[in-house]
Motif scaffolding. Structure first.
Motif, PDB file in Angstrom:
ATOM      1  N   UNK A  40       0.843  -1.202   0.000  1.00  0.00           N
ATOM      2  CA  UNK A  40       0.000   0.000   0.000  1.00  0.00           C
ATOM      3  C   UNK A  40       0.875   1.247   0.000  1.00  0.00           C
ATOM      4  N   UNK A  41       1.895   1.276   0.841  1.00  0.00           N
ATOM      5  CA  UNK A  41       2.777   2.446   0.901  1.00  0.00           C
ATOM      6  C   UNK A  41       3.539   2.608  -0.411  1.00  0.00           C
ATOM      7  N   UNK A  42       3.836   1.528  -1.100  1.00  0.00           N
ATOM      8  CA  UNK A  42       4.539   1.615  -2.386  1.00  0.00           C
ATOM      9  C   UNK A  42       3.753   2.465  -3.387  1.00  0.00           C
ATOM     10  N   UNK A  43       2.435   2.469  -3.267  1.00  0.00           N
ATOM     11  CA  UNK A  43       1.614   3.319  -4.139  1.00  0.00           C
ATOM     12  C   UNK A  43       1.893   4.799  -3.866  1.00  0.00           C
ATOM     13  N   UNK A  44       2.077   5.152  -2.610  1.00  0.00           N
ATOM     14  CA  UNK A  44       2.432   6.537  -2.256  1.00  0.00           C
ATOM     15  C   UNK A  44       3.842   6.834  -2.744  1.00  0.00           C
ATOM     16  N   UNK A  45       4.754   5.876  -2.586  1.00  0.00           N
ATOM     17  CA  UNK A  45       6.133   6.046  -3.061  1.00  0.00           C
ATOM     18  C   UNK A  45       6.129   6.447  -4.528  1.00  0.00           C
ATOM     19  N   UNK A  46       5.347   5.752  -5.335  1.00  0.00           N
ATOM     20  CA  UNK A  46       5.280   6.052  -6.769  1.00  0.00           C
ATOM     21  C   UNK A  46       4.859   7.494  -7.030  1.00  0.00           C
ATOM     22  N   UNK A  47       4.013   8.040  -6.171  1.00  0.00           N
ATOM     23  CA  UNK A  47       3.494   9.398  -6.374  1.00  0.00           C
ATOM     24  C   UNK A  47       4.434  10.479  -5.859  1.00  0.00           C
ATOM     25  N   UNK A  48       5.329  10.134  -4.919  1.00  0.00           N
ATOM     26  CA  UNK A  48       6.185  11.168  -4.317  1.00  0.00           C
ATOM     27  C   UNK A  48       7.674  10.978  -4.601  1.00  0.00           C
ATOM     28  N   UNK A  49       8.040   9.914  -5.294  1.00  0.00           N
ATOM     29  CA  UNK A  49       9.461   9.580  -5.452  1.00  0.00           C
ATOM     30  C   UNK A  49      10.273  10.657  -6.160  1.00  0.00           C
ATOM     31  N   UNK A  50       9.640  11.498  -6.962  1.00  0.00           N
ATOM     32  CA  UNK A  50      10.376  12.543  -7.664  1.00  0.00           C
ATOM     33  C   UNK A  50      10.351  13.887  -6.939  1.00  0.00           C
ATOM     34  N   UNK A  59       4.506   6.614   8.107  1.00  0.00           N
ATOM     35  CA  UNK A  59       5.657   7.462   7.790  1.00  0.00           C
ATOM     36  C   UNK A  59       6.948   6.655   7.792  1.00  0.00           C
ATOM     37  N   UNK A  60       7.100   5.784   8.782  1.00  0.00           N
ATOM     38  CA  UNK A  60       8.315   4.974   8.844  1.00  0.00           C
ATOM     39  C   UNK A  60       8.443   4.096   7.603  1.00  0.00           C
ATOM     40  N   UNK A  61       7.334   3.472   7.196  1.00  0.00           N
ATOM     41  CA  UNK A  61       7.396   2.597   6.011  1.00  0.00           C
ATOM     42  C   UNK A  61       7.733   3.404   4.760  1.00  0.00           C
ATOM     43  N   UNK A  62       7.139   4.605   4.639  1.00  0.00           N
ATOM     44  CA  UNK A  62       7.445   5.467   3.494  1.00  0.00           C
ATOM     45  C   UNK A  62       8.915   5.871   3.519  1.00  0.00           C
ATOM     46  N   UNK A  63       9.396   6.284   4.689  1.00  0.00           N
ATOM     47  CA  UNK A  63      10.795   6.667   4.822  1.00  0.00           C
ATOM     48  C   UNK A  63      11.732   5.514   4.515  1.00  0.00           C
ATOM     49  N   UNK A  64      11.349   4.319   4.927  1.00  0.00           N
ATOM     50  CA  UNK A  64      12.161   3.138   4.654  1.00  0.00           C
ATOM     51  C   UNK A  64      12.255   2.873   3.150  1.00  0.00           C
ATOM     52  N   UNK A  65      11.123   2.958   2.475  1.00  0.00           N
ATOM     53  CA  UNK A  65      11.131   2.688   1.035  1.00  0.00           C
ATOM     54  C   UNK A  65      11.852   3.769   0.242  1.00  0.00           C
ATOM     55  N   UNK A  66      11.815   5.012   0.723  1.00  0.00           N
ATOM     56  CA  UNK A  66      12.476   6.110   0.019  1.00  0.00           C
ATOM     57  C   UNK A  66      13.880   6.404   0.558  1.00  0.00           C
ATOM     58  N   UNK A  67      14.241   5.767   1.687  1.00  0.00           N
ATOM     59  CA  UNK A  67      15.499   6.026   2.375  1.00  0.00           C
ATOM     60  C   UNK A  67      15.634   7.507   2.748  1.00  0.00           C
ATOM     61  N   UNK A  68      14.597   8.009   3.415  1.00  0.00           N
ATOM     62  CA  UNK A  68      14.554   9.405   3.865  1.00  0.00           C
ATOM     63  C   UNK A  68      14.325   9.431   5.369  1.00  0.00           C
ATOM     64  N   UNK A  69      15.012  10.337   6.040  1.00  0.00           N
ATOM     65  CA  UNK A  69      14.852  10.532   7.481  1.00  0.00           C
ATOM     66  C   UNK A  69      13.371  10.679   7.823  1.00  0.00           C
ATOM     67  N   UNK A  70      12.943   9.987   8.894  1.00  0.00           N
ATOM     68  CA  UNK A  70      11.542   9.993   9.287  1.00  0.00           C
ATOM     69  C   UNK A  70      11.423  10.220  10.790  1.00  0.00           C
ATOM     70  N   UNK A  71      10.596  11.199  11.162  1.00  0.00           N
ATOM     71  CA  UNK A  71      10.353  11.516  12.572  1.00  0.00           C
ATOM     72  C   UNK A  71       8.841  11.626  12.784  1.00  0.00           C
ATOM     73  N   UNK A  72       8.440  11.962  14.009  1.00  0.00           N
ATOM     74  CA  UNK A  72       7.009  12.111  14.253  1.00  0.00           C
ATOM     75  C   UNK A  72       6.707  13.234  15.231  1.00  0.00           C
TER      76      UNK A  72
END
Length: 185
Positions: free
Chosen positions: A45-55, A72-85
């Protein structure tokens, strides 16, 4: 792949009588925590968001507690971006635990569900007050009723009718509303 089927398989789509954080009532509810307990489903499911924000040029991903943290953590993991809350302290959204926003940081807020957008906008204000630049909101589910003036990048869009208590069909039947979310009213 039918992402909605992943929500169904994880029993995240609920039917009944629900009291939403907005005070409105609904006969349907999305409990994303049920989906997020399955890493394989969450990843898809998060991969769908990745596709929309990867650029997008993103420095930090921020998940509002509670529901946004895992998404947020899953999105950050897939994009390799710092993630906080962010989290509520005395019912006020705040950034703590030593997390920092640098002046000019480009921030994507990641939620589980965007309904009214209240948590997202409270989080945006905290981050902007710290000098951050919120560039959009990612979410697993966009309920399509918010008035947010930022781009929303969702995995799925679902519209559920909501009612004031006085007009709620379930209240008219005498059923009791349950509050499945994490925010105190």
């Amino acid at each position: 792949m039918d992402l909605l089927e992943l929500f169904r398989e994880s029993e995240a789509l609920l039917e009944g009588h629900f009291l939403l954080s907005s005070g409105k009532h609904s006969q349907k509810y999305v409990q994303c925590a049920k989906l997020m307990q399955y890493p394989d489903k969450a990843r898809k499911v998060v991969a769908e968001v990745v596709e929309k924000v990867k650029d997008l040029d993103i420095d930090v991903i921020v998940g509002p507690a509670m529901g946004g943290i895992r998404a947020a953590y899953e999105l950050g993991s897939q994009l390799n971006i710092k993630t906080i809350f962010t989290e509520r302290v005395d019912n006020i959204m705040t950034l703590r635990r030593g997390f920092e926003i640098k002046e000019g940081d480009k921030i994507l807020i990641m939620e589980d569900v965007v309904t009214t957008g209240k948590s997202s906008m409270e989080t945006a204000k905290v981050l902007e007050d710290l000098g951050g630049n919120v560039i959009g909101i990612g979410c697993l589910v966009d309920r399509k009723v918010s008035q947010i003036d930022l781009p929303i990048y969702s995995a799925v869009e679902l519209f559920f009718e909501t009612y004031d208590k006085e007009n709620c069909p379930e209240c008219a039947k005498g059923t009791e509303a349950i509050k499945p979310g994490s925010r105190k009213m």
